[in-house]
Design a protein around this motif. Structure first.
Motif, short mmCIF file in Angstrom:
data_model
loop_
_atom_site.label_atom_id
_atom_site.label_comp_id
_atom_site.label_asym_id
_atom_site.label_seq_id
_atom_site.Cartn_x
_atom_site.Cartn_y
_atom_site.Cartn_z
N HIS A 123 3.65 35.81 -27.26
CA HIS A 123 2.73 36.89 -27.63
C HIS A 123 3.49 38.20 -27.77
O HIS A 123 3.36 38.92 -28.75
N ARG A 126 5.55 38.13 -30.86
CA ARG A 126 4.80 38.35 -32.10
C ARG A 126 4.40 39.81 -32.22
O ARG A 126 4.52 40.39 -33.31
N SER A 132 3.42 45.77 -33.88
CA SER A 132 2.12 46.24 -33.39
C SER A 132 2.23 47.14 -32.17
O SER A 132 1.23 47.62 -31.66
N ARG A 137 -0.61 52.11 -30.68
CA ARG A 137 -0.72 51.00 -29.74
C ARG A 137 0.35 51.03 -28.66
O ARG A 137 0.55 50.03 -27.97
N GLY A 144 0.85 45.66 -21.53
CA GLY A 144 1.37 44.30 -21.72
C GLY A 144 2.56 44.03 -20.83
O GLY A 144 2.66 42.95 -20.24
N HIS A 239 -6.52 46.06 -21.34
CA HIS A 239 -5.71 45.60 -22.48
C HIS A 239 -6.61 45.24 -23.67
O HIS A 239 -6.38 45.70 -24.79
N SER A 250 -3.75 44.99 -35.29
CA SER A 250 -2.98 45.79 -36.23
C SER A 250 -3.01 45.18 -37.63
O SER A 250 -3.05 43.96 -37.79
C1 HEM Z 1 -1.79 38.35 -19.23
C2 HEM Z 1 -1.11 38.51 -20.33
C3 HEM Z 1 -1.67 38.94 -21.68
C4 HEM Z 1 -2.89 38.61 -22.25
C5 HEM Z 1 -3.98 37.72 -21.65
C6 HEM Z 1 -2.92 39.28 -23.53
C7 HEM Z 1 -3.99 39.19 -24.41
C8 HEM Z 1 -4.04 39.83 -25.66
C9 HEM Z 1 -5.00 39.52 -26.69
C10 HEM Z 1 -6.15 38.48 -26.59
C11 HEM Z 1 -4.71 40.31 -27.77
C12 HEM Z 1 -5.40 40.27 -29.15
C13 HEM Z 1 -4.40 39.78 -30.22
C14 HEM Z 1 -3.71 38.43 -30.02
O1 HEM Z 1 -4.38 37.46 -29.57
O2 HEM Z 1 -2.49 38.35 -30.30
C15 HEM Z 1 -3.59 41.16 -27.39
C16 HEM Z 1 -3.01 42.15 -28.18
C17 HEM Z 1 -1.89 42.93 -27.83
N1 HEM Z 1 -1.02 42.70 -26.76
FE1 HEM Z 1 -1.39 41.39 -25.26
N2 HEM Z 1 -1.76 40.02 -23.71
C18 HEM Z 1 -0.97 39.82 -22.63
C19 HEM Z 1 0.32 40.34 -22.44
C20 HEM Z 1 0.99 41.23 -23.32
C21 HEM Z 1 2.39 41.59 -23.28
C22 HEM Z 1 3.43 41.00 -22.30
C23 HEM Z 1 2.59 42.53 -24.28
C24 HEM Z 1 3.86 43.26 -24.64
C25 HEM Z 1 4.62 43.88 -23.77
C26 HEM Z 1 1.32 42.76 -24.93
C27 HEM Z 1 1.09 43.68 -25.94
C28 HEM Z 1 0.00 43.64 -26.80
C29 HEM Z 1 -0.25 44.58 -27.89
C30 HEM Z 1 0.62 45.82 -28.26
C31 HEM Z 1 -1.43 44.13 -28.55
C32 HEM Z 1 -2.09 44.72 -29.80
C33 HEM Z 1 -1.56 43.86 -30.95
C34 HEM Z 1 -2.19 44.12 -32.28
O3 HEM Z 1 -3.11 44.95 -32.36
O4 HEM Z 1 -1.75 43.45 -33.24
N3 HEM Z 1 0.37 41.93 -24.34
N4 HEM Z 1 -3.20 40.82 -26.11
#
Ligand code: HEM
Ligand code: FES
Lengths: 253, 174
Positions: A123, A126, A132, A137, A144, A239, A250
């Motif tokens: 994740h 990506r 993104s 963001r 994250g 988040h 994004s």
């Molecule tokens: C418990 C761990 C995490 C969960 C459950 C989670 C869940 C999600 C979900 C459901 C989304 C919606 C888009 C998608 O499914 O790709 C998302 C977006 C996003 N996540 Fe996470 N995430 C986690 C950890 C992280 C980590 C480790 C990072 C980076 C350091 C991160 C950064 C982001 C960012 C910047 C977005 C917005 C992306 C966009 O708008 O395209 N997340 N996250």
């Protein structure tokens, strides 16, 4: 059949719980999301790219799904597992050999745990590759990173619970790294100068002692089952909320 | 008189501001106090760990030039009797990341199973990631003539040094 359905959905009871009917209009669809305590974290409308597997890989979604699986199976495991030196290992054995579906349960929990670490990294990868993390963001990237650390901590604390040789020495090695932390570790920079010892440093607080023992097992258990999940849930809520507030998933740059 | 009151009003807080500051001050000091208490809470004051001082038998139980590993499981130490008859107590806690090193009689070395560090019979590291020799603990005898280990006195192994030379007090002559 139709009539029964109609009757039920028109009772005061039903209407007091579900405020919107099922008429498939854009307005209604948005209202169904907004009016639901769980779904309101989700954007009411998403861009076409947001649902494209090739854009998100659904890796964040899968990570969250795994977290739910881990919560459910973890709570079930808690019914048979006791975090004490005398019982822990044998409770694991009982789970495997005497409890109905215990082996399946334990393995689901273990595999989902391993998988979550993999999917969270994918994740992150990506999000990086699609750029993104860029404004607006940036803060969601920071959240994250916190979620990544929490996930690794969940993995780490869970490792000790079977109380076998593998987990025992892994936690010995892992917590010994905390010795080298500056100031709060007794072997780290400045540690000795301000008087940190084996009996008052960070590792001591984590283990509840100077070595991995009964206290460490109990602490790992409480952090693993209660402490870290609660913190992680709060961070996840923010988040998801931020995904919505930063304008949904994004789009192309 | 009026002049004084007017200028006092400028310095003094109004009743409302005073109470607001008092209220917030109380809440904030409560939160800081609770945070300190919670951190302290995580440091237990009583431990149920194995005691730092324990006896390890009589000198006659040990043969010359042998490493005795019978206290490995209970205390994570070995008692070594050198060719000249003197004793020292070596800690088996690996100086890399703290696993228990095993004594391998056939090879005459201490070997750590976790990442493969090796130490010679004097506890000096010669292979693997361990950065320094094994530590030693103080060894003494009781009035009854038994050997007693005191784990609270640690002679820390130092890279490139022979603990025999830098810690002569770690050697016990009987
Ligand atoms: C418990 C761990 C995490 C969960 C459950 C989670 C869940 C999600 C979900 C459901 C989304 C919606 C888009 C998608 O499914 O790709 C998302 C977006 C996003 N996540 Fe996470 N995430 C986690 C950890 C992280 C980590 C480790 C990072 C980076 C350091 C991160 C950064 C982001 C960012 C910047 C977005 C917005 C992306 C966009 O708008 O395209 N997340 N996250
Ligand atoms: S802990 Fe002994 S080699 Fe790493």
């Amino acid at each position: 059949m139709r009539n029964i359905f109609k009757y039920i959905t028109e009772t005061q009871l039903w209407k007091s719980i579900f405020r919107h009917d099922y008429e498939d209009t854009p307005r209604n669809r948005a209202l169904q999301i907004l009016g639901n305590v769980f779904l309101h974290l989700h954007p009411a409308r998403i861009t076409r790219l947001g649902v494209k597997l090739k854009h998100t890989w659904c890796m964040g979604g899968i990570t969250f799904f795994l977290f739910i699986i881990l919560t459910v199976t973890g709570v079930l495991l808690m019914f048979y597992y006791r975090p004490t030196v005398a019982d822990a290992y044998w409770d694991m054995k009982d789970l495997e050999f005497t409890v109905r579906f215990g082996l399946l349960l334990r393995n689901i929990h273990r595999w989902a745990g391993h998988l979550m670490v993999i999917t969270i990294m994918l994740h992150m990868f990506r999000v990086f590759m699609t750029g993104s993390y860029k404004p607006p963001r940036e803060f969601n990237w920071v959240l994250g990173v916190v979620l990544l650390v929490l996930t690794l901590l969940l993995s780490f604390t869970g490792y000790l619970l079977p109380w076998d040789q593998l987990g025992f020495w892994a936690i010995t090695v892992g917590t010994n790294m905390a010795r080298a932390a500056p100031v709060i570790g007794h072997e780290g920079p400045l540690g000795e100068i301000i008087g940190t010892t084996v009996y008052n440093d960070l590792r001591f607080a984590l283990l509840g002692g100077s070595q991995v023992g009964a206290n460490a097992l109990l602490r790992a258990y409480v952090w693993h089952c209660i402490g870290i999940p609660i913190i992680a849930i709060v961070f996840m809520a923010v988040h998801f909320w931020r995904v919505r507030k930063d304008g949904g998933i994004s789009g192309p740059l | 008189m009026k002049g004084i009151f007017e200028s006092l009003e400028e310095i003094l807080l109004s009743r409302r501001d005073f109470l607001v500051k008092l209220g917030w001050g109380g809440i904030i000091s409560f939160l800081i106090g609770s945070a300190i208490a919670t951190v302290k809470f995580f440091f237990p004051r009583v431990l149920f760990e194995s005691p730092a001082r324990f006896t390890v038998g009589k000198p006659e139980d040990y043969s010359f030039g042998k490493v005795n590993a019978s206290y490995k499981d209970s205390h994570r130490i070995c008692v070594v009797r050198k060719e000249d008859g003197s004793f020292f107590c070596v800690s088996l806690i690996c100086t890399h990341l703290g696993c228990t090193a095993n004594w391998k009689p056939s090879e005459g070395i201490f070997h750590c199973p976790c990442h493969g560090s090796k130490f010679d019979r004097m506890g000096i590291n010669f292979a693997g990631p361990a950065p320094r020799p094994l530590d030693r603990f103080k060894l003494d005898h009781t009035p009854e003539g038994e050997l007693i280990v005191d784990k609270s006195v640690i002679y820390k192994g130092i890279f490139g040094m022979n603990s025999d030379v830098i810690y002569p007090q770690s050697l016990l002559k009987v």
